[in-house]
Design an enzyme around this catalytic site. Structure first.
Site, mmCIF file in Angstrom:
data_model
loop_
_atom_site.group_PDB
_atom_site.id
_atom_site.type_symbol
_atom_site.label_atom_id
_atom_site.label_comp_id
_atom_site.label_asym_id
_atom_site.label_seq_id
_atom_site.Cartn_x
_atom_site.Cartn_y
_atom_site.Cartn_z
ATOM 1 N N GLU A 218 -19.553 89.302 1.557
ATOM 2 C CA GLU A 218 -20.623 90.199 2.012
ATOM 3 C C GLU A 218 -20.138 91.613 1.741
ATOM 4 O O GLU A 218 -19.323 92.146 2.488
ATOM 5 C CB GLU A 218 -20.895 89.990 3.515
ATOM 6 C CG GLU A 218 -21.284 88.571 3.890
ATOM 7 C CD GLU A 218 -22.740 88.254 3.572
ATOM 8 O OE1 GLU A 218 -23.469 89.153 3.120
ATOM 9 O OE2 GLU A 218 -23.135 87.092 3.766
ATOM 10 N N CYS A 252 -24.097 98.635 6.249
ATOM 11 C CA CYS A 252 -24.204 98.204 4.852
ATOM 12 C C CYS A 252 -25.632 98.294 4.335
ATOM 13 O O CYS A 252 -25.848 98.438 3.141
ATOM 14 C CB CYS A 252 -23.673 96.787 4.716
ATOM 15 S SG CYS A 252 -24.544 95.620 5.770
#
Ligand code: NAD
Length: 519
Positions: A218, A252
């Site tokens: 990720e 993010c």
């Protein structure tokens, strides 16, 4: 500032072995056991909410509301979903009925991979560990967690509290920096999940490759937001600023830059100014609704980017590196080759890049790596579609930022350099699972169906092979012809049924057939 106690190399090896032994004991096979552990993750958070808030405040200067909304809610959602769905996720699945295979009872079922490693970054230091841990436990794995050393208060608290709530043999916390993580990566895991930057992602991938360990990555990237003049500009401005300034831009999924037609830039800047003043009426430095940068090194990095920009700072711009403060900042007239348009900023700075039109905006996005999200602000569906269809990203989100990650049932994941695999819910459970197939074939099947496979092979074998596969789909050119035949065939059937019913009625057979029932 909390001092983080690093785990010794001997203890890292011991945790790895203990977790392996505990997993091999079969403890995690019980769904009830897994449910209890999942519930305990919820209680580990609920019983200690104030301590977690305090730790997260120390590490990231976050307001409790930001914690609760962005960190706690996500964990509770994962816990509740896994607890509720685990029976469904873990049940055996049969394949559809097939005359060839049904006697063998073919099935597949999610089984645990074994001992999982979960490495997390600093920006959501709790959710990015406890979220995947919930999935790993639901799938029946043992797990070792590696929190970020950049959030010492939260990582220390996790090492203290986790053993009080979860099984001490199956689940462990390893704290430390690069040497400790390097040691962890030398060991053999059955699945690794790493969340963080792409540079370390490559190190983790290389380490996993040595053991052929399956991996979820990720990672980050630069999420664009395209703003169309056909939009409620005030709404766009407040959602963009909220997305960029929450957690001081260390998310993010934050919008990393805004693409806007040059002639609409002034209007957008005006709307940003208004939203900014509403968010921070006494200025952001005094506001307790604005977080801090995780370390002075990161604050200095973001300041360097601001110092180097060729754009014009219109809001914010101040930085106090020693106090890990970078003001929420908007920069206009940023050229595409600007320092703010290179690396992920991962801080509270929003560059506006003026473009000629949507085609130029798409070209800017396409020239970069695929991001985690592409945002479009427009009421025009065709405009939204054009941007989404011409780009690739983990998420395609219209008129919103960041919150797609909080919708239960929507997986979070990147594509290409923003990562692979998924966070949250069933898709995360699947990362930590292996679908094991099973069947049990009775002897008599060889007599009625599968005897042909044994030597000596016979010339009529093709007959059996054909019955296994069925007919192929039509050749592409014949597709429309097939459709016509099918459509007309249906009409012919209708016509035949209609005609025979009419004949039967006429001959009085319907009445005769019904007569006994009426009598
Ligand atoms: P970080 O510095 O806290 O590092 C993450 C982890 O990597 C830590 O546990 C650290 O100990 C370990 N690490 C650091 N250097 C290492 C090395 N040389 N060898 C082995 N391990 C090492 O956090 P970060 O990487 O700066 O995190 C921010 C990044 O994470 C951003 O790019 C952000 O976009 C991304 N991110 C992605 C997601 C997602 O869901 N895709 C979520 C959150 C953050």
């Amino acid at each position: 500032m909390t001092t983080l106690t690093y785990t010794s190399i001997e203890d890292i090896e011991k945790f790895h072995e203990t977790a392996r032994r505990a997993f091999d004991s079969g403890k995690t096979q019980s769904i009830e056991f897994r449910k209890d552990q999942i519930a305990q993750i919820g209680w580990l958070l609920r019983d200690n909410e104030d301590r977690w808030r305090e730790a997260l405040r120390a590490d990231l200067g976050r307001h409790p509301q930001e914690n609760d909304l962005l960190e706690f809610v996500s964990i509770y959602t994962e816990v509740n979903m896994a607890y509720k769905e685990i029976e469904k996720w873990t049940k055996a699945h049969s394949i559809g009925f097939s005359v060839n295979w049904f006697p063998m009872h073919p099935k597949y079922k999610a089984e645990p991979k074994g001992v999982a490693l979960i490495i997390a970054p600093f920006n959501f230091p709790l959710f990015l560990l406890l979220g995947p841990l919930t999935s790993a436990i639901a799938a029946g794995n043992a797990a070792v967690l590696k929190p970020s050393e950049q959030t010492p208060a939260t990582s220390q608290l996790l090492a203290e509290l986790l053993p009080k709530y979860l099984d001490n043999e199956l689940y462990h916390v390893v704290n430390g920096g690069v040497p400790e993580t390097t040691k962890v990566l030398e060991l053999k895991w059955d699945h690794s999940m790493y969340t963080g930057n792409g540079r370390v992602g490559r190190i983790v991938a290389a380490a996993a490759a040595k053991h052929l360990t399956p991996l979820t990555l990720e990672l980050g990237g630069k999420n664009p937001a395209v703003v169309d003049p056909k939009v409620d500009v005030k709404m766009a401005a407040r959602r963009l600023l909220w997305g960029r300034f929450s957690n001081a831009g260390q998310i993010c999924l934050c919008p990393e830059y805004v693409l806007v037609p040059a002639e609409f830039q002034d209007t957008l800047v005006e709307a940003f100014t208004e939203a900014y003043q509403r968010f921070y009426p006494e200025g952001p430095e005094k506001s307790d609704s604005f977080s801090r940068i995780v370390t002075t090194a990161h604050a200095a990095r973001i300041k360097r980017m601001l110092d180097g920009t060729k754009g014009k700072i219109v809001l914010g711009g101040q930085a106090d590196v020693d106090n890990r403060y970078v003001a929420p900042t908007v920069v206009r007239d940023v050229p595409v080759d600007d320092v703010l348009m290179g690396e992920e900023i991962f801080g509270p700075v929003l560059p506006i890049v003026p473009v000629k039109d949507v085609d130029e905006a798409i070209a800017v996005i396409r020239a970069k790596d695929h991001p985690l999200a592409v945002y479009v602000f427009s009421t025009d569906k065709k405009f939204q579609d054009k941007v989404f269809k011409s780009t690739k990203s983990g998420a395609a989100v219209a008129n919103e930022t960041v919150i797609s990650a909080g919708v239960p049932g929507l997986p979070v994941g990147g594509v290409g350099p923003s990562g692979y695999g998924y966070y949250s819910g069933k898709q995360c459970f699947e990362q930590f699972s292996h679908y094991r197939v099973s069947l049990d074939n009775p002897g008599w099947v060889d007599t009625v169906a599968f005897g042909f496979r044994f030597p000596p092979y016979k010339p009529d074998y093709k007959k059996h092979i054909g019955s296994l596969t069925g007919a192929l789909p039509p050749r592409p050119g014949q597709k429309s012809a097939m459709k016509v035949v099918k459509r007309w065939g249906l009409w012919v059937v209708f016509a035949l049924v209609g005609a025979s019913s009419a004949l039967l009625m006429k001959s009085g057979r319907f009445a005769q057939l019904k007569a006994p029932a009426q009598a």
